[in-house]
Design an enzyme around this catalytic site. Structure first.
Site, short mmCIF file in Angstrom:
data_model
loop_
_atom_site.label_atom_id
_atom_site.label_comp_id
_atom_site.label_asym_id
_atom_site.label_seq_id
_atom_site.Cartn_x
_atom_site.Cartn_y
_atom_site.Cartn_z
CB SER A 30 -0.83 0.02 1.23
OG SER A 30 -0.26 -0.18 2.22
CG ASN A 117 -4.15 -5.00 12.55
OD1 ASN A 117 -3.49 -4.91 11.54
ND2 ASN A 117 -4.58 -6.02 12.95
CB THR A 162 -42.59 23.33 -8.98
OG1 THR A 162 -43.81 23.56 -9.92
CG2 THR A 162 -42.53 23.90 -7.85
CB SER A 284 -15.46 24.80 -28.61
OG SER A 284 -15.53 23.93 -29.65
CE LYS A 290 -20.65 25.13 -27.35
NZ LYS A 290 -20.67 23.68 -26.88
CG ASN A 292 -18.05 24.72 -23.77
OD1 ASN A 292 -19.10 25.05 -24.46
ND2 ASN A 292 -17.00 24.03 -24.47
CE1 TYR A 324 -6.32 -3.90 8.71
CE2 TYR A 324 -5.62 -6.13 8.45
CZ TYR A 324 -5.58 -4.73 7.96
OH TYR A 324 -5.16 -4.30 6.63
CD GLN A 329 -2.93 -2.52 2.00
OE1 GLN A 329 -2.37 -2.67 2.83
NE2 GLN A 329 -2.63 -3.10 0.72
CE LYS A 332 -4.59 2.17 4.33
NZ LYS A 332 -5.33 1.45 5.25
N1 ARG Z 1 -1.18 -1.58 5.15
C1 ARG Z 1 -2.17 -2.18 5.96
C2 ARG Z 1 -3.43 -1.44 5.78
O1 ARG Z 1 -3.41 -0.29 5.37
C3 ARG Z 1 -1.51 -1.90 7.35
C4 ARG Z 1 -2.21 -2.78 8.64
C5 ARG Z 1 -1.71 -4.26 8.13
N2 ARG Z 1 -2.22 -5.26 9.21
C6 ARG Z 1 -2.22 -6.43 8.92
N3 ARG Z 1 -2.61 -7.16 9.82
N4 ARG Z 1 -1.87 -7.01 7.74
O2 ARG Z 1 -4.55 -1.73 6.43
#
Ligand code: ARG
Length: 467
Positions: A30, A117, A162, A284, A290, A292, A324, A329, A332
């Site tokens: 991530s 977590n 309306t 345009s 035009k 826009n 968890y 993940q 985000k």
């Molecule tokens: N990159 C993970 C997330 O965004 C962090 C937590 C990972 N926890 C785990 N037990 N693998 O959720």
């Protein structure tokens, strides 16, 4: 072919014999997006280190060194020297690895009594709470822009609709203040949701708490959280706060999108109620004539993205067993994109209101004079003279039909014609159906009467001062 990451060289622990397959490492990582959380991860980790020292789990000197090491990473990041790759997996590992490079074995103590977590939950809340404060301030600016426009246009009349059919004329300020009210609810909602975002999961551990004598209230206080999660399983797996935020963001976008749709209509040749200024409109590539309304169109278009993120989050959560799961993940990118989208749209729409839009007041004055939107007022006129409203309503329907056949407006009827239609009509009917009077007369609380609109504006002035 996407760039191939270097094979992850590390195994997780002695439990693993081989490293991750490079494609799986890439899939699992991530870091590509959660680097956005790095400053919050550092702040959260500093509070955790201080708590470890405070409770005697590590020595005060160790605590100080950890905090300083984390400060150094912050400087490195700000100067552009900290940009971990896929081999770090995520921002939490990246920080811990760098800290260990800086401090040696001491760096490895940071993760005592903590799990990624509770760590990621803490970081996400710290991020979101900052963003929500910014968004809340932006909503205020948007409201202020509406307020200033409204102040200028109390006496400007615009057709009210309306079913997108002309209904009754209204004050343009009244129309604009309707959006002010929507934004006021958004502003309040952000404050209410904030209270549930600002709760600390730190110290919930992986799922069950920890064997160490930690002090969760101490870290919560250092991080300015208003409270701590009461249940560790809930603390690490709750994403209600993200869903509530996405729902609040969706409502903001829905409001912006409705306003956008109106601006787009108003700017069309068919309506011609507004002109878009050059600074906020585009041309345009082929049709030179035009201009826009790209800004409101983009806002209307981006609204779907935020609704989509809300939906995705709800679906993400619905089948998750406690506690968890790696699915989390996925929260985000949804949050980051929603935040970025809502912020960009609020900024653009505020600028549009501040300097990009001009109401064509003479065209608006014509518009309210050229239709039958004063027909209710004829019925009301008769009703005040004792004719039961439904009877008056039916009679006015007939009057409108007669006028349409004769290609006339209500104001074109002679007094004789009025009196033939009903003996209760007198010379003051002309005054009663003049657009300005039609608007002024709707003086019921919250209505479009000028007196009401002025009061609403005063009331808004007070509310804008609130924090
Ligand atoms: N990159 C993970 C997330 O965004 C962090 C937590 C990972 N926890 C785990 N037990 N693998 O959720």
């Amino acid at each position: 072919m996407p760039p191939q990451p270097a094979a992850s060289s590390q195994t997780w622990s002695q439990r693993f014999e081989t490293a991750l397959h490079p494609a799986i490492a890439q899939f699992n990582a991530s870091i590509g997006f959660d680097i956005e959380l790095v400053e919050y991860d550092l702040t959260g980790s500093q509070a955790h280190a201080q708590m470890l020292a405070h409770t005697g789990i590590i020595t005060p000197d160790e605590g100080d060194q950890l905090v300083k090491g984390l400060d150094q990473i912050r400087q490195e990041y700000r100067q552009g020297f900290f940009s971990p790759g896929v081999d770090a997996e995520d921002v939490h590992f990246a920080v811990e690895r760098r800290l260990t490079q800086i401090l040696g074995d001491l760096g490895k103590k940071l993760h005592t009594a903590r799990s990624r977590n509770d760590q990621v939950g803490t970081d996400t809340r710290l991020y979101l709470r900052d963003q929500m404060q910014e968004i809340r301030a932006q909503v205020r600016e948007f409201q202020t822009a509406l307020f200033h426009l409204a102040e200028q246009h109390v006496e400007t009349l615009i057709p009210g609709y309306t079913h997108l059919q002309r209904a009754q004329p209204i004050s343009l300020a009244h129309h604009l203040m309707a959006y002010f009210e929507m934004a006021q609810r958004d502003w309040e909602r952000l404050g209410e949701v904030y209270r549930r975002v600002n709760v600390s999961p730190l110290g919930c551990g992986a799922l069950a708490g920890t064997t160490f004598p930690i002090d969760r209230h101490y870290t919560a206080e250092l991080l300015n959280f208003d409270g701590v999660y009461a249940n560790s399983l809930d603390g690490v797996s709750d994403r209600d706060f993200a869903i509530e935020f996405l729902s609040t963001a969706s409502l903001i976008m829905m409001h912006l999108s409705r306003l956008s749709e109106e601006v787009i209509l108003w700017a069309s040749q068919e309506f011609s109620f507004v002109t878009l200024k050059d600074s906020c409109a585009t041309g345009s590539s082929i049709m030179p004539q035009k201009k826009n309304p790209d800004v409101p169109e983009l806002v209307r278009g981006k609204t779907g993205r935020v609704f989509g993120h809300l939906q995705a989050m709800l679906v993400l959560m619905k089948g998750l067993p406690l506690a968890y799961n790696k699915d989390l993940q996925e929260d985000k990118e949804a949050l980051f994109d929603a935040v970025k989208t809502v912020r960009g749209c609020l900024e653009a729409m505020t600028i549009l209101l501040q300097e990009g839009i001009e109401f064509r007041t003479s065209r608006l004055a014509e518009a309210v004079a050229e239709d039958f939107s004063n027909a209710t007022d004829v019925a009301d006129y008769l009703a005040t003279k004792g004719v039961p409203f439904r009877e008056a309503y039916n009679l006015v329907g007939k009057v409108v039909r007669t006028c349409l056949a004769a290609n006339k407006l209500l104001k074109d009827l002679s007094l004789d014609e009025w009196q033939t239609l009903h003996p209760a009509f007198e010379a003051d009917i002309y005054q009663a159906i003049a657009p300005r009077q039609v608007v002024a007369a709707r003086n019921s609380y919250g209505g479009t009467g000028f007196e009401q609109v002025r009061q609403a504006i005063e009331n808004a002035r007070q509310r804008l001062r609130q924090d």
